[in-house]
Design a protein around this motif. Structure first.
Motif, PDB file in Angstrom:
ATOM      1  N   UNK A  29      24.888 -32.129  21.672  1.00  0.00           N
ATOM      2  CA  UNK A  29      24.522 -33.473  22.110  1.00  0.00           C
ATOM      3  C   UNK A  29      23.325 -33.897  21.278  1.00  0.00           C
ATOM      4  N   UNK A  31      21.136 -37.260  20.526  1.00  0.00           N
ATOM      5  CA  UNK A  31      21.041 -38.619  21.042  1.00  0.00           C
ATOM      6  C   UNK A  31      19.615 -39.137  21.034  1.00  0.00           C
ATOM      7  N   UNK A  32      19.504 -40.475  20.961  1.00  0.00           N
ATOM      8  CA  UNK A  32      18.227 -41.142  21.196  1.00  0.00           C
ATOM      9  C   UNK A  32      18.403 -41.954  22.474  1.00  0.00           C
ATOM     10  N   UNK A  65      13.756 -23.128  22.910  1.00  0.00           N
ATOM     11  CA  UNK A  65      13.201 -24.468  23.159  1.00  0.00           C
ATOM     12  C   UNK A  65      12.334 -24.801  21.969  1.00  0.00           C
ATOM     13  N   UNK A  67      10.158 -28.034  19.605  1.00  0.00           N
ATOM     14  CA  UNK A  67       9.675 -29.409  19.456  1.00  0.00           C
ATOM     15  C   UNK A  67       9.987 -29.848  18.038  1.00  0.00           C
ATOM     16  N   UNK A  91      12.865 -33.163  21.031  1.00  0.00           N
ATOM     17  CA  UNK A  91      12.998 -31.768  21.437  1.00  0.00           C
ATOM     18  C   UNK A  91      14.389 -31.250  21.103  1.00  0.00           C
ATOM     19  N   UNK A  93      17.015 -28.050  22.456  1.00  0.00           N
ATOM     20  CA  UNK A  93      17.209 -26.979  23.426  1.00  0.00           C
ATOM     21  C   UNK A  93      18.522 -26.277  23.131  1.00  0.00           C
ATOM     22  N   UNK A  95      20.937 -23.428  24.820  1.00  0.00           N
ATOM     23  CA  UNK A  95      21.120 -22.674  26.063  1.00  0.00           C
ATOM     24  C   UNK A  95      21.943 -21.412  25.843  1.00  0.00           C
ATOM     25  N   UNK A 101      21.169 -29.348  22.865  1.00  0.00           N
ATOM     26  CA  UNK A 101      20.786 -30.745  23.072  1.00  0.00           C
ATOM     27  C   UNK A 101      19.626 -31.062  22.137  1.00  0.00           C
ATOM     28  N   UNK A 103      17.314 -34.145  21.264  1.00  0.00           N
ATOM     29  CA  UNK A 103      16.992 -35.487  21.742  1.00  0.00           C
ATOM     30  C   UNK A 103      15.823 -36.004  20.926  1.00  0.00           C
TER      31      UNK A 103
ATOM     32  N   UNK B  54      21.729 -39.243  26.949  1.00  0.00           N
ATOM     33  CA  UNK B  54      20.357 -38.826  26.659  1.00  0.00           C
ATOM     34  C   UNK B  54      19.734 -38.146  27.869  1.00  0.00           C
ATOM     35  N   UNK B  57      21.368 -34.808  28.762  1.00  0.00           N
ATOM     36  CA  UNK B  57      20.892 -33.790  27.817  1.00  0.00           C
ATOM     37  C   UNK B  57      19.489 -33.331  28.174  1.00  0.00           C
ATOM     38  N   UNK B  58      18.643 -34.301  28.547  1.00  0.00           N
ATOM     39  CA  UNK B  58      17.248 -33.981  28.844  1.00  0.00           C
ATOM     40  C   UNK B  58      17.119 -33.069  30.049  1.00  0.00           C
ATOM     41  N   UNK B  60      19.184 -30.871  31.046  1.00  0.00           N
ATOM     42  CA  UNK B  60      20.029 -29.677  30.940  1.00  0.00           C
ATOM     43  C   UNK B  60      19.252 -28.399  31.244  1.00  0.00           C
ATOM     44  N   UNK B  61      17.961 -28.386  30.865  1.00  0.00           N
ATOM     45  CA  UNK B  61      17.170 -27.175  31.141  1.00  0.00           C
ATOM     46  C   UNK B  61      17.135 -26.895  32.644  1.00  0.00           C
ATOM     47  N   UNK B 145       7.585 -43.878  28.931  1.00  0.00           N
ATOM     48  CA  UNK B 145       6.471 -42.997  28.545  1.00  0.00           C
ATOM     49  C   UNK B 145       5.249 -43.303  29.403  1.00  0.00           C
ATOM     50  N   UNK B 201       4.101 -25.284  23.725  1.00  0.00           N
ATOM     51  CA  UNK B 201       5.465 -25.809  23.513  1.00  0.00           C
ATOM     52  C   UNK B 201       6.030 -26.333  24.828  1.00  0.00           C
ATOM     53  N   UNK B 202       5.826 -25.559  25.906  1.00  0.00           N
ATOM     54  CA  UNK B 202       6.384 -25.934  27.201  1.00  0.00           C
ATOM     55  C   UNK B 202       5.789 -27.247  27.694  1.00  0.00           C
ATOM     56  N   UNK B 204       4.467 -29.710  25.936  1.00  0.00           N
ATOM     57  CA  UNK B 204       4.979 -30.794  25.088  1.00  0.00           C
ATOM     58  C   UNK B 204       6.412 -31.143  25.490  1.00  0.00           C
ATOM     59  N   UNK B 205       7.211 -30.080  25.681  1.00  0.00           N
ATOM     60  CA  UNK B 205       8.613 -30.234  26.038  1.00  0.00           C
ATOM     61  C   UNK B 205       8.756 -30.950  27.371  1.00  0.00           C
ATOM     62  N   UNK B 208       7.885 -34.795  27.166  1.00  0.00           N
ATOM     63  CA  UNK B 208       8.941 -35.577  26.544  1.00  0.00           C
ATOM     64  C   UNK B 208      10.161 -35.648  27.456  1.00  0.00           C
ATOM     65  N   UNK B 209      10.512 -34.512  28.053  1.00  0.00           N
ATOM     66  CA  UNK B 209      11.687 -34.462  28.931  1.00  0.00           C
ATOM     67  C   UNK B 209      11.519 -35.360  30.144  1.00  0.00           C
ATOM     68  N   UNK B 215      13.367 -42.604  31.798  1.00  0.00           N
ATOM     69  CA  UNK B 215      14.078 -43.662  31.081  1.00  0.00           C
ATOM     70  C   UNK B 215      15.507 -43.797  31.602  1.00  0.00           C
TER      71      UNK B 215
END
Lengths: 155, 274
Positions: A29, A31-32, A65, A67, A91, A93, A95, A101, A103, B54, B57-58, B60-61, B145, B201-202, B204-205, B208-209, B215
């Motif tokens: 996936x 996507x924006x 994960x 960035x 980001x 990801x 799995x 994904x 994004x 979007x 996907x975001x 999914x974690x 944001x 990293x976490x 930042x992630x 954004x997520x 959104x």
């Protein structure tokens, strides 16, 4: 004797299945917020620019994960052709079930980048960085420089 | 005697021309509002498609791993400033009030004046921040944001995003989406199955997520709202039309009755002179 034949045959079948697994595809996936370019589409490989380095993703990659940095995401489709997109940030990801994904806040096709416009913008952002005073301004200007440098590199 | 020619004087105001005129005006307004919402709905539905990919996907974690939601909850309510959209805002308010009744909520962030008004009396003391100027134009990623930044500036184990999920042009449903906070995730072993994970990293992630999921939720809300407004205005227009028919009939009957009465007066007056 019969057992041995069956065992050998099953082992061969397993190996063949595993070979196909490694050479197969994984669902991507990409996507924006405003455009979903790949939606769980089967692809062979994806290369991404991340803060921990530029790396490629194949099926059964270790879960990760990451960035994204401003740069090029390179996708090898199931058909075998390579599509390149410039991303501003985001980001990635991966799995355990091999789904990926990616994004990004802004995505544009590398072909759509106007080299001259990018170079001009890079010069402007460099002078902005030089004249920036506060930490926040410096950080914002540095981001601009990074993005335009990335674009100029692929234009 | 004055010739009234069916004008409003002498006729009971309730069946009069003024009322008929005003209902006809109302129908004009609701009809044009319907057309505007229909156009906005078409745009919102188109924007929702990539937003769903979007957003899915975001998250999914969180959907592919079991992260326990913490006790300390922050509610993010997604509505808008504009009404006349059926049960969209009241449905959201009801869902939040029900959750509050089941287990008291201490922290809320409200997007949109409508939800703010609905929740002000019973939950006003839980408001950490409110956003307005919402609903006039479709939301941008920057708006998401800004909301996410506000959310992250407050401590919480879990963020529950409450919004109206769009089902189809005639239906939507209030939905709650729980997002575990950074502390909750770091406390859970599942995250360490992922390579390259460190605090930086976490963080930042997660930032954004969260913006991504906010959104997506705003886009779902917009689509639900525009379709509900379109339907509400369609109903209002149809009701106004029925009312106009009834009023026209009553108005004509009354007008004819007045003419008949005047004719009788004239004729009996003429007879009396003979």
């Amino acid at each position: 004797m019969a057992f041995r034949t069956i065992a050998v045959r099953t082992a061969a079948l397993c190996r063949r299945a595993m070979a196909t697994e490694a050479g197969s595809t994984f669902p991507l996936t990409f996507s924006s917020p405003t455009s979903a370019l790949f939606n769980e589409a089967a692809v062979k490989q994806v290369d991404i620019p991340s803060t921990t380095g530029h790396f490629g993703i194949l099926p059964n990659h270790v879960p990760t994960i990451a960035i994204l940095l401003p740069g090029v995401v390179s996708i090898t489709t199931e058909a075998g052709d390579i599509q390149k997109f410039f991303v501003s940030s985001g980001t990635a990801t991966i799995h355990a079930d091999s789904t990926v994904q990616i994004l990004a806040e802004e995505i544009c096709d590398v072909a759509d980048i106007d080299g001259n416009a990018a170079r001009a913008a890079l010069e402007a952002s460099k002078s902005k960085l030089a004249s920036a005073s506060s930490e926040a301004d410096k950080a914002a200007a540095q981001i601009e420089v990074d993005v335009y440098e990335g674009m100029v590199a692929v234009a | 005697k004055n010739h009234h020619r069916g004008r409003s004087s002498g006729i009971n105001a309730e069946y009069g021309e003024t009322r008929l005129k005003s209902v006809k005006n109302i129908r004009k307004i609701t009809s044009s509002m319907k057309m505007v919402s229909a156009a906005k709905y078409a745009r919102a539905e188109r924007a929702l498609k990539p937003a769903r990919v979007y957003g899915t996907g975001a998250e999914s974690l969180y959907t592919k791993n079991e992260f326990e939601s913490g006790e300390d909850k922050l509610i993010l309510a997604i509505s808008s400033d504009r009404g006349l959209c059926g049960g969209v805002h009241s449905g959201l308010g009801k869902a939040i009030k029900a959750a509050h009744a089941e287990k008291p909520i201490t922290k809320t962030i409200i997007v949109g004046d409508k939800a703010k008004a609905i929740l002000q009396r019973t939950m006003g003391d839980t408001f950490l921040a409110t956003f307005n100027n919402v609903g006039k134009k479709p939301a941008s990623f920057t708006d998401a944001i800004n909301v996410a930044e506000e959310v992250l500036s407050h401590e919480a184990d879990t963020v529950d995003i409450v919004y109206n999920k769009f089902i189809n042009v005639v239906s939507y449903d209030s939905t709650t989406k729980p997002i575990p906070g950074v502390a909750s995730i770091e406390a859970n072993d599942a995250i360490y199955n992922y390579d390259e994970v460190d605090s930086e990293v976490l963080k930042c992630y997660q930032e954004f997520t969260l913006a991504n999921i906010v959104y997506h939720s705003i886009r779902e809300q917009e689509c639900s709202e525009q379709s509900a407004r379109m339907n509400a205005m369609e109903n209002a227009t149809r009701n106004a039309g029925e009312m106009i028919d009834k009023l026209t009939l009553a108005y004509n009957r009354t007008r004819q009755a007045v003419i008949t009465r005047e004719l009788i007066e004239i004729i009996s007056g003429a007879n009396a002179l003979e």
